[in-house]
Design a protein around this motif. Structure first.
Motif, PDB file in Angstrom:
ATOM      1  N   SER A  54       0.829  -1.200   0.000  1.00 14.18           N
ATOM      2  CA  SER A  54       0.000   0.000   0.000  1.00 14.18           C
ATOM      3  C   SER A  54       0.867   1.256   0.000  1.00 14.18           C
ATOM      4  O   SER A  54       0.581   2.233  -0.696  1.00 14.18           O
ATOM      5  N   GLU A  55       1.980   1.222   0.746  1.00 20.28           N
ATOM      6  CA  GLU A  55       2.897   2.360   0.785  1.00 20.28           C
ATOM      7  C   GLU A  55       3.558   2.574  -0.575  1.00 20.28           C
ATOM      8  O   GLU A  55       3.704   3.722  -1.034  1.00 20.28           O
ATOM      9  N   LEU A  56       3.954   1.493  -1.221  1.00 15.82           N
ATOM     10  CA  LEU A  56       4.582   1.596  -2.543  1.00 15.82           C
ATOM     11  C   LEU A  56       3.600   2.160  -3.558  1.00 15.82           C
ATOM     12  O   LEU A  56       3.958   3.032  -4.367  1.00 15.82           O
ATOM     13  N   ARG A  57       2.368   1.670  -3.517  1.00 18.55           N
ATOM     14  CA  ARG A  57       1.354   2.173  -4.436  1.00 18.55           C
ATOM     15  C   ARG A  57       1.120   3.667  -4.229  1.00 18.55           C
ATOM     16  O   ARG A  57       1.057   4.436  -5.195  1.00 18.55           O
ATOM     17  N   THR A  58       1.017   4.084  -2.973  1.00 13.82           N
ATOM     18  CA  THR A  58       0.799   5.500  -2.668  1.00 13.82           C
ATOM     19  C   THR A  58       1.944   6.352  -3.200  1.00 13.82           C
ATOM     20  O   THR A  58       1.723   7.413  -3.798  1.00 13.82           O
ATOM     21  N   PHE A  59       3.171   5.891  -2.981  1.00 12.29           N
ATOM     22  CA  PHE A  59       4.329   6.637  -3.471  1.00 12.29           C
ATOM     23  C   PHE A  59       4.304   6.767  -4.987  1.00 12.29           C
ATOM     24  O   PHE A  59       4.531   7.863  -5.533  1.00 12.29           O
ATOM     25  N   MET A  60       4.007   5.679  -5.691  1.00  8.62           N
ATOM     26  CA  MET A  60       4.006   5.719  -7.153  1.00  8.62           C
ATOM     27  C   MET A  60       2.867   6.572  -7.704  1.00  8.62           C
ATOM     28  O   MET A  60       3.032   7.267  -8.704  1.00  8.62           O
ATOM     29  N   VAL A  61       1.729   6.525  -7.033  1.00 15.17           N
ATOM     30  CA  VAL A  61       0.604   7.372  -7.447  1.00 15.17           C
ATOM     31  C   VAL A  61       0.934   8.842  -7.223  1.00 15.17           C
ATOM     32  O   VAL A  61       0.717   9.696  -8.098  1.00 15.17           O
ATOM     33  N   ASN A  62       1.484   9.156  -6.065  1.00 19.28           N
ATOM     34  CA  ASN A  62       1.765  10.554  -5.721  1.00 19.28           C
ATOM     35  C   ASN A  62       2.835  11.171  -6.602  1.00 19.28           C
ATOM     36  O   ASN A  62       2.813  12.386  -6.862  1.00 19.28           O
ATOM     37  N   THR A  63       3.802  10.392  -7.052  1.00 19.62           N
ATOM     38  CA  THR A  63       4.928  10.942  -7.824  1.00 19.62           C
ATOM     39  C   THR A  63       4.764  10.787  -9.326  1.00 19.62           C
ATOM     40  O   THR A  63       5.612  11.246 -10.082  1.00 19.62           O
ATOM     41  N   LEU A  64       3.680  10.160  -9.770  1.00 20.98           N
ATOM     42  CA  LEU A  64       3.506   9.893 -11.194  1.00 20.98           C
ATOM     43  C   LEU A  64       3.558  11.170 -12.026  1.00 20.98           C
ATOM     44  O   LEU A  64       4.163  11.204 -13.111  1.00 20.98           O
ATOM     45  N   PHE A  65       2.948  12.226 -11.531  1.00 22.32           N
ATOM     46  CA  PHE A  65       2.911  13.482 -12.283  1.00 22.32           C
ATOM     47  C   PHE A  65       3.841  14.544 -11.690  1.00 22.32           C
ATOM     48  O   PHE A  65       3.711  15.730 -12.008  1.00 22.32           O
ATOM     49  N   GLN A 105       3.377  14.096  -1.236  1.00 25.96           N
ATOM     50  CA  GLN A 105       2.099  14.696  -1.564  1.00 25.96           C
ATOM     51  C   GLN A 105       1.762  14.377  -3.016  1.00 25.96           C
ATOM     52  O   GLN A 105       2.651  14.341  -3.869  1.00 25.96           O
ATOM     53  N   LYS A 106       0.507  14.162  -3.295  1.00 24.33           N
ATOM     54  CA  LYS A 106       0.120  13.780  -4.643  1.00 24.33           C
ATOM     55  C   LYS A 106       0.278  14.947  -5.602  1.00 24.33           C
ATOM     56  O   LYS A 106      -0.252  16.044  -5.373  1.00 24.33           O
ATOM     57  N   ALA A 107       1.029  14.727  -6.681  1.00 22.97           N
ATOM     58  CA  ALA A 107       1.192  15.731  -7.736  1.00 22.97           C
ATOM     59  C   ALA A 107       0.102  15.523  -8.778  1.00 22.97           C
ATOM     60  O   ALA A 107      -0.170  14.387  -9.183  1.00 22.97           O
ATOM     61  N   GLU A 108      -0.505  16.586  -9.210  1.00 21.95           N
ATOM     62  CA  GLU A 108      -1.573  16.518 -10.209  1.00 21.95           C
ATOM     63  C   GLU A 108      -0.997  16.717 -11.610  1.00 21.95           C
ATOM     64  O   GLU A 108       0.045  17.359 -11.777  1.00 21.95           O
ATOM     65  N   PRO A 109      -1.655  16.162 -12.632  1.00 23.21           N
ATOM     66  CA  PRO A 109      -1.174  16.355 -14.009  1.00 23.21           C
ATOM     67  C   PRO A 109      -1.116  17.832 -14.374  1.00 23.21           C
ATOM     68  O   PRO A 109      -1.978  18.623 -13.961  1.00 23.21           O
ATOM     69  N   GLN A 110      -0.085  18.200 -15.120  1.00 27.83           N
ATOM     70  CA  GLN A 110       0.097  19.575 -15.566  1.00 27.83           C
ATOM     71  C   GLN A 110       0.228  19.597 -17.091  1.00 27.83           C
ATOM     72  O   GLN A 110       0.548  18.589 -17.716  1.00 27.83           O
ATOM     73  N   THR A 111      -0.010  20.768 -17.655  1.00 32.18           N
ATOM     74  CA  THR A 111       0.219  20.933 -19.093  1.00 32.18           C
ATOM     75  C   THR A 111       1.714  20.833 -19.365  1.00 32.18           C
ATOM     76  O   THR A 111       2.516  21.519 -18.732  1.00 32.18           O
TER      77      THR A 111
END
Length: 593
Positions: A286-297, A404-410
């Protein structure tokens, strides 16, 4: 319960067996257990008419990132089905399938840098299902046809209309039936519990658990209830026949723990919360998933700037692409730490060596190393192997940081860089066997599409793979690698692509048939990037970005190339004046971009 639905599904299996179909049932959870039960009973009834029908195959696909408790239960059911078959004289076979090595999740994400699948990054829906489940099943069904010398191979799934609107739409799109076979991309298939409700599913499980119905699964329905109950927050009323009007009261769904197509893995989180003693060892997932989701963008942290596709004329895309090598190295450190801490916890709890899971073993590690080397950009030979030893030999531990979760940007506009000319400028020989470092042999191979190149010896298979049967892989990782490092064979100035030659010549790495010409060019490109890094002492992507062209400039340059009908001799050389005019700081380059 509605026994008529169970009888209909059982009768359908019986009919197909008597028509000499070989049937495969995919076993993955509560729904498919119902299908497997009906298939076994249908086989038993068919054999009363014709003792030569069958066999029945019960198959579970291990994506390697399934919910471990549920997957373990499926394998227990495999054993129960085989035992039931022996006791009743039924031809029941079970098999566990895996995706190809190059398609394993850890190899895809950590090795190839493929982005985590989300609704934003996966435009074609759940393509991970295709890579990790459908393709292995297709290969398996083709193999069954070859084994039995027949095209009468049918597969049965546990899909139901009421699971979700999306699932119902997909069932309708494939025109699947609960009583007739239809031809799909997977071959002949049907959905025997297509019209069942969730209440029907749990009612059958309850009937089996209460010995109202004989079943091979009788000793495992209680565990099934516990897992789904924990995933549902501690309750599973439908199992006991309560709250039948509330069809979602035991509707927990389990999938891959790195699946980001949904906002949260609520079932896994609930399991861990309800019973930390039973399920807490899965908390790092769960921690790994959270990290990958938060840093994807978080583009600067996680993304590569240089694309891997080479367009006509030798141009590569410059812009945020797949995961960067630095980010993948970060992931590898975290995942290996998760693995080794699981081994330590297992020993502390049980008093002997073992583990409940291992996300990255030797075969995954070596395939990751191969992917990194063919892409280019490593600071030294064998970075993945060095990271492995930092964790397993040197005792380093790398905790997953809070993010912290990064949101998609242009994104900035894509730029272009021409690599032509640099291959010759930096004497990039690809898979040519030069024996420069006295590690490889003097044996040379040729390929008809590369008739002027003496290649390192290689072997081919149906797909890229690591020879897991060879005892060499254990020895290479644990003993040989640190020894050659200590002897100075892979020191400063050695191109990291040399490890590909080593793996090929040792016959540990087997290549997909016909892939050697493409790999030769990829290795040359990797050698260009490595040479830029070694020659100028800055990250190659920094230099490539500094010397890249805008789309308008690229189109003009490409037009000149086409008019000349050949690449101009100096067209692809790095314009060092541009690189020197900009600070090699990535943040300032990105600001200029």
């Amino acid at each position: 319960m509605q026994y008529a639905k169970v009888q209909q599904a059982t009768d359908t299996f019986k009919k197909l067996f008597l028509e000499n179909w070989v049937i495969s049932v995919g076993l993955s959870g509560k729904d498919s257990i119902c299908v497997a039960h009906c298939a076994v009973e249908g086989l038993k009834q068919a054999m009363e008419v014709n003792p030569y029908v069958g066999p029945l195959y019960i198959v579970t696909t291990n994506t390697t990132i399934e919910n471990l408790e549920l997957h373990g239960l499926m394998l227990d059911l495999h054993q129960a089905a085989r035992k039931y078959g022996r006791e009743h004289g039924l031809p029941i076979r079970t098999e566990e399938l895996e995706p190809s090595l190059a398609s394993l999740p850890m190899v895809e994400y950590v090795g190839r840098g493929k982005l985590l699948r989300t609704p934003v990054t996966s435009k074609n829906g759940r393509d991970c299902t295709v890579d990790w489940k459908i393709e292995p099943m297709k290969r398996y069904l083709r193999a069954l046809g070859d084994r039995h010398q027949t095209n009468k191979i049918a597969s049965a799934s546990g899909t139901r209309d009421l699971e979700s609107k999306v699932r119902a739409a997909n069932i309708a799109k494939r025109n699947e039936s609960d009583v007739e076979l239809v031809k799909t991309d997977l071959g002949f298939t049907f959905a025997p519990i297509k019209s069942w409700t969730l209440t029907d599913v749990w009612a059958l499980s309850a009937a089996i658990d209460n010995d109202a119905i004989e079943s091979f699964a009788v000793d495992h329905t209680y565990e099934l209830k516990k897992h789904y109950g924990a995933g549902n927050g501690g309750t599973c009323d439908l199992f006991s026949g309560e709250n039948k009007d509330k069809d979602k009261s035991c509707g927990s769904r389990f999938g891959c723990f790195l699946c980001a197509m949904v906002e949260r893995d609520e079932s896994l989180e609930a399991q861990i919360s309800i019973s930390p003693a039973r399920y807490g060892y899965m908390a790092p997932f769960s921690e790994l998933r959270t990290f990958m989701v938060n840093t994807l963008f978080d583009y600067e942290r996680s993304r590569a700037l240089v694309g891997r596709e080479v367009k006509a004329g030798g141009w590569v895309l410059v812009g945020y692409n797949q995961y960067s090598l630095d980010y993948r190295q970060e992931l590898l450190r975290y995942i290996l730490t998760i693995d080794v801490q699981e081994q330590e916890a297992f020993y502390e709890q049980y008093g002997y060596e073992g583990c409940r899971f291992q996300l990255i073993g030797y075969k995954e590690l070596l395939m990751i190393q191969y992917q990194w080397a063919r892409e280019g950009g490593e600071s030294e030979v064998g970075t993945a192997l060095r990271i492995w030893h930092s964790v397993y030999t040197d005792g380093e531990r790398y905790a997953i940081p809070k993010t912290q979760k990064a949101e998609p940007q242009t994104l900035p506009a894509t730029r272009y860089f021409n690599i032509n000319g640099l291959v010759k400028q930096h004497a990039c020989t690809g898979l040519h066997e030069d024996n420069r470092h006295n590690i490889l042999t003097n044996q040379l191979w040729m390929h008809p599409k590369l008739d002027s190149v003496d290649l390192v010896p290689f072997e081919e298979e149906q797909r890229h793979t690591i020879d897991c049967e060879s005892c060499l892989i254990d020895d290479l990782v644990e003993r040989w690698w640190p020894e050659v490092l200590e002897e100075g064979h892979f020191g400063e100035g050695v191109c990291p692509t040399v490890i590909i030659k080593l793996l090929l010549e040792a016959k540990i790495l087997k290549l997909k048939r016909g892939s050697i010409p493409g790999l030769h060019k990829e290795v040359q490109r990797a050698q260009v990037y490595n040479a830029l890094k070694m020659t100028y002492g800055v990250p190659y992507d920094t230099m490539v970005l500094g010397a890249s062209l805008s789309e308008a400039e690229y189109k003009a340059a490409l037009a000149e190339q086409e008019q000349a009908e050949a690449v101009l001799a100096g067209q692809g050389f790095l314009d060092l004046t541009v690189a020197k005019q900009v600070d090699v700081s990535m943040s300032e380059l990105l600001a200029l971009w």
